[in-house]
Design a protein around this motif. Structure first.
Motif, PDB file in Angstrom:
ATOM      1  N   UNK A 124       0.819  -1.207   0.000  1.00  0.00           N
ATOM      2  CA  UNK A 124       0.000   0.000   0.000  1.00  0.00           C
ATOM      3  C   UNK A 124       0.856   1.262   0.000  1.00  0.00           C
ATOM      4  N   UNK A 125       2.156   1.126   0.336  1.00  0.00           N
ATOM      5  CA  UNK A 125       3.009   2.314   0.443  1.00  0.00           C
ATOM      6  C   UNK A 125       4.384   2.049  -0.173  1.00  0.00           C
ATOM      7  N   UNK A 126       4.460   1.828  -1.481  1.00  0.00           N
ATOM      8  CA  UNK A 126       5.768   1.624  -2.122  1.00  0.00           C
ATOM      9  C   UNK A 126       6.545   2.934  -2.203  1.00  0.00           C
ATOM     10  N   UNK A 127       7.838   2.846  -2.009  1.00  0.00           N
ATOM     11  CA  UNK A 127       8.707   4.030  -2.034  1.00  0.00           C
ATOM     12  C   UNK A 127       9.888   3.755  -2.958  1.00  0.00           C
ATOM     13  N   UNK A 128      10.255   4.755  -3.731  1.00  0.00           N
ATOM     14  CA  UNK A 128      11.448   4.667  -4.570  1.00  0.00           C
ATOM     15  C   UNK A 128      12.611   5.322  -3.837  1.00  0.00           C
ATOM     16  N   UNK A 129      13.678   4.562  -3.664  1.00  0.00           N
ATOM     17  CA  UNK A 129      14.874   5.075  -2.992  1.00  0.00           C
ATOM     18  C   UNK A 129      16.001   5.204  -4.010  1.00  0.00           C
ATOM     19  N   UNK A 130      16.762   6.277  -3.880  1.00  0.00           N
ATOM     20  CA  UNK A 130      17.926   6.492  -4.740  1.00  0.00           C
ATOM     21  C   UNK A 130      19.086   6.969  -3.881  1.00  0.00           C
ATOM     22  N   UNK A 131      20.236   6.335  -4.063  1.00  0.00           N
ATOM     23  CA  UNK A 131      21.446   6.723  -3.334  1.00  0.00           C
ATOM     24  C   UNK A 131      22.397   7.402  -4.318  1.00  0.00           C
ATOM     25  N   UNK A 144      12.378   1.697 -11.592  1.00  0.00           N
ATOM     26  CA  UNK A 144      12.376   0.983 -12.871  1.00  0.00           C
ATOM     27  C   UNK A 144      13.126   1.770 -13.940  1.00  0.00           C
ATOM     28  N   UNK A 145      13.186   3.088 -13.755  1.00  0.00           N
ATOM     29  CA  UNK A 145      13.895   3.937 -14.709  1.00  0.00           C
ATOM     30  C   UNK A 145      15.375   4.024 -14.343  1.00  0.00           C
TER      31      UNK A 145
END
Length: 271
Positions: A124-131, A144-145
């Motif tokens: 219900x709460x997906x988050x995209x993380x980027x380091x 995905x990108x």
């Protein structure tokens, strides 16, 4: 002569009966008046009480929904702060003088796997993380990108607070995402120092929609997520016509704190 006597006789006999009947009707009417007044008053009291209870219940439910959203965001913040201190994440931003290609690939894989696992804990709460590694000019994400390192983009978004949108152009009528950029530079969340590690957390409006859908499924009304000057976030079964009317009404108001008001839109009343 006989007819007159008969009429007089009938009047004489019916007079007392008619008078008694009229008095009984008047008495019944007099008795009913306070009953009607009392019933009307009781009905008004009951209606006001029910209305007050409904408003109180709605306020509690909305407060609970707000606390759930805050809780999800706080969980995301806690993970980002903890994740930024992960040895593999710190290694990703290190000099890597003695690491060969396999070691660097292994580090990237471990970091990405942890981000994907964290994002997949709750559907219900997906988050995209980027380091982002400012030292190595690299980026790694569970998106995905393909994400590339862009220092100008980081500098523009290092506000230290959650933002709606990240400054990039969006498709018209398309909803923005929520973003937060965290750096490991203690006490300097608003600027980069040359060798910083930056962790970005982003989630789309779909997360808010999921929460609104769950709220509505509980029979608690037809909620929307509103911020003045921005397109509202609706639950997926909301009436766009009524939402547009409500937004137009809210745009003309000075909103301050918490308040309740019944607004009639079309043929429906919105609490």
């Amino acid at each position: 002569m006989v007819l007159r006597q008969s009429a007089a006789y009938v009047k004489k006999k019916m007079g007392p009966r008619y008078s008694l009947f009229a008095k009984m009707n008047i008495l019944i009417l007099v008795l009913f008046i306070p009953i009607i007044i009392l019933f009307t008053y009781s009905n008004e009291i009951a209606t006001n009480t029910i209305s007050k209870e409904l408003r109180g219940s709605n306020m509690k439910q909305l407060s609970f929904l707000s606390s759930q959203i805050d809780s999800r965001i706080n969980q995301t913040i806690d993970f980002v702060i903890t994740f930024s201190k992960d040895p593999n994440v710190e290694k990703f931003n290190g000099l890597n003088i003695w690491d060969d290609l396999y070691d660097r690939m292994q580090t990237r894989y471990v970091v990405q796997e942890k981000m994907m696992l964290q994002s997949g804990i709750t559907n219900i709460w997906p988050v995209t993380y980027t380091v982002y590694s400012q030292q190595n000019k690299e980026a790694i994400s569970n998106s995905k990108d393909t994400i590339k390192y862009d220092e100008a983009y980081l500098n523009d978004n290092m506000t230290g607070a959650w933002t709606y949108g990240d400054g990039r152009e969006s498709v018209p009528d398309d909803q923005q995402s929520f973003h937060w950029f965290y750096t490991d530079s203690l006490g300097h969340q608003g600027a980069l120092k040359g060798s910083n590690l930056v962790v970005q957390a982003s989630f789309g409006h779909e997360n808010i929609e999921n929460m609104l859908d769950t709220y509505k499924a509980g029979g608690q009304g037809d909620p929307i997520f509103y911020r003045q000057g921005e397109a509202p976030i609706l639950n997926r079964s909301a009436s766009k016509e009524l939402a547009s009317e409500l937004v137009a009404f809210l745009d003309g108001r000075q909103l301050d704190g918490t308040e309740q008001e019944v607004v009639r839109l079309g043929i429906r009343a919105i609490w």
